[in-house]
Scaffold this motif. Structure first.
Motif, short mmCIF file in Angstrom:
data_model
loop_
_atom_site.label_atom_id
_atom_site.label_comp_id
_atom_site.label_asym_id
_atom_site.label_seq_id
_atom_site.Cartn_x
_atom_site.Cartn_y
_atom_site.Cartn_z
N GLY A 179 -5.79 4.78 -6.97
CA GLY A 179 -6.94 5.61 -6.69
C GLY A 179 -6.57 6.96 -6.14
N GLU A 180 -7.55 7.85 -6.10
CA GLU A 180 -7.37 9.18 -5.52
C GLU A 180 -8.50 9.43 -4.53
N CYS A 181 -8.12 9.94 -3.38
CA CYS A 181 -9.10 10.20 -2.33
C CYS A 181 -10.01 11.36 -2.70
N ARG A 182 -11.23 11.30 -2.20
CA ARG A 182 -12.19 12.37 -2.46
C ARG A 182 -11.87 13.62 -1.64
N GLU A 183 -11.06 13.46 -0.59
CA GLU A 183 -10.66 14.63 0.21
C GLU A 183 -9.19 14.91 -0.05
N GLY A 184 -8.81 16.17 0.10
CA GLY A 184 -7.40 16.56 -0.06
C GLY A 184 -6.68 16.53 1.27
N ALA A 185 -5.39 16.73 1.22
CA ALA A 185 -4.57 16.69 2.42
C ALA A 185 -4.57 18.03 3.19
N PHE A 186 -5.07 19.07 2.56
CA PHE A 186 -5.02 20.39 3.20
C PHE A 186 -6.36 20.80 3.72
N LEU A 239 -7.76 0.42 3.71
CA LEU A 239 -8.16 1.83 3.83
C LEU A 239 -8.72 2.12 5.22
N MET A 240 -9.47 1.20 5.79
CA MET A 240 -9.98 1.39 7.15
C MET A 240 -8.84 1.36 8.16
N GLU A 241 -7.92 0.43 7.99
CA GLU A 241 -6.79 0.26 8.91
C GLU A 241 -5.91 1.51 8.93
N THR A 242 -5.67 2.10 7.76
CA THR A 242 -4.77 3.25 7.66
C THR A 242 -5.47 4.59 7.85
N GLY A 243 -6.78 4.63 7.65
CA GLY A 243 -7.51 5.89 7.73
C GLY A 243 -7.30 6.77 6.50
N PHE A 244 -6.70 6.21 5.47
CA PHE A 244 -6.48 6.94 4.23
C PHE A 244 -7.79 6.97 3.46
N CYS A 245 -8.11 8.06 2.84
CA CYS A 245 -9.35 8.23 2.07
C CYS A 245 -10.60 8.06 2.95
N GLU A 246 -10.68 8.84 3.99
CA GLU A 246 -11.81 8.75 4.92
C GLU A 246 -13.15 9.05 4.26
N ARG A 247 -13.15 9.84 3.19
CA ARG A 247 -14.41 10.19 2.51
C ARG A 247 -14.58 9.43 1.20
N GLY A 248 -13.86 8.34 1.05
CA GLY A 248 -13.98 7.53 -0.16
C GLY A 248 -12.93 7.89 -1.19
N PHE A 268 0.87 -1.17 0.00
CA PHE A 268 0.00 0.00 0.00
C PHE A 268 0.91 1.22 0.00
N GLU A 269 0.96 1.90 -1.12
CA GLU A 269 1.81 3.08 -1.25
C GLU A 269 0.93 4.31 -1.37
N THR A 270 1.32 5.37 -0.69
CA THR A 270 0.54 6.60 -0.70
C THR A 270 1.40 7.75 -1.22
N GLU A 271 0.72 8.77 -1.70
CA GLU A 271 1.40 9.95 -2.22
C GLU A 271 0.48 11.15 -2.00
N VAL A 272 1.07 12.26 -1.57
CA VAL A 272 0.34 13.52 -1.47
C VAL A 272 1.00 14.48 -2.44
N ALA A 273 0.24 14.91 -3.43
CA ALA A 273 0.75 15.82 -4.46
C ALA A 273 0.87 17.23 -3.89
N PRO A 274 1.68 18.07 -4.53
CA PRO A 274 1.82 19.45 -4.05
C PRO A 274 0.49 20.21 -3.96
N ASN A 275 -0.49 19.83 -4.78
CA ASN A 275 -1.79 20.51 -4.73
C ASN A 275 -2.71 19.91 -3.66
N GLY A 276 -2.21 18.95 -2.88
CA GLY A 276 -2.99 18.35 -1.80
C GLY A 276 -3.74 17.08 -2.17
#
Length: 102
Positions: free
Chosen positions: A95-102, A69-78, A5-13
């Protein structure tokens, strides 16, 4: 089964992930509905596009992704899928989360 499970946060969030599950087809358990008997398991059969075994692989893959996704809490809004590849031996979803990091 090997899982990554690899994650990435882009500069735009934008929050993106790649979930990969690899193994041998026999490593993928048959899904069981809670409270059901062993008879309700999906039948094992030859791996064909859309056949029982390929549905079993995809069902297990989807379950494992949701658990991660539940275990990590990543993409809380799908999330929405960018790419999906499923084979008799596992799969990968980007995939891309429906919420941003900012």
């Amino acid at each position: 089964m090997k899982e990554s499970f690899e994650t990435e946060v882009a500069p735009n969030g934008a929050k993106r992930f790649t979930f990969t599950l690899k193994g041998k087809q026999r490593d993928i358990p048959a899904p069981v509905v809670a409270g059901s008997s062993a008879q309700s398991r999906m039948p094992r059969g030859p791996v064909e596009s859309g056949g029982p075994s390929s549905r079993r692989v995809e069902a297990y893959f989807d379950w494992a992704l949701e658990q991660k996704l539940m275990e990590t809490g990543f993409c809380e809004r799908g999330y929405f899928e960018i790419e999906r590849i499923i084979s008799p031996y596992g799969g990968e979803v980007r995939g891309e989360c429906r919420e941003g990091a900012f």
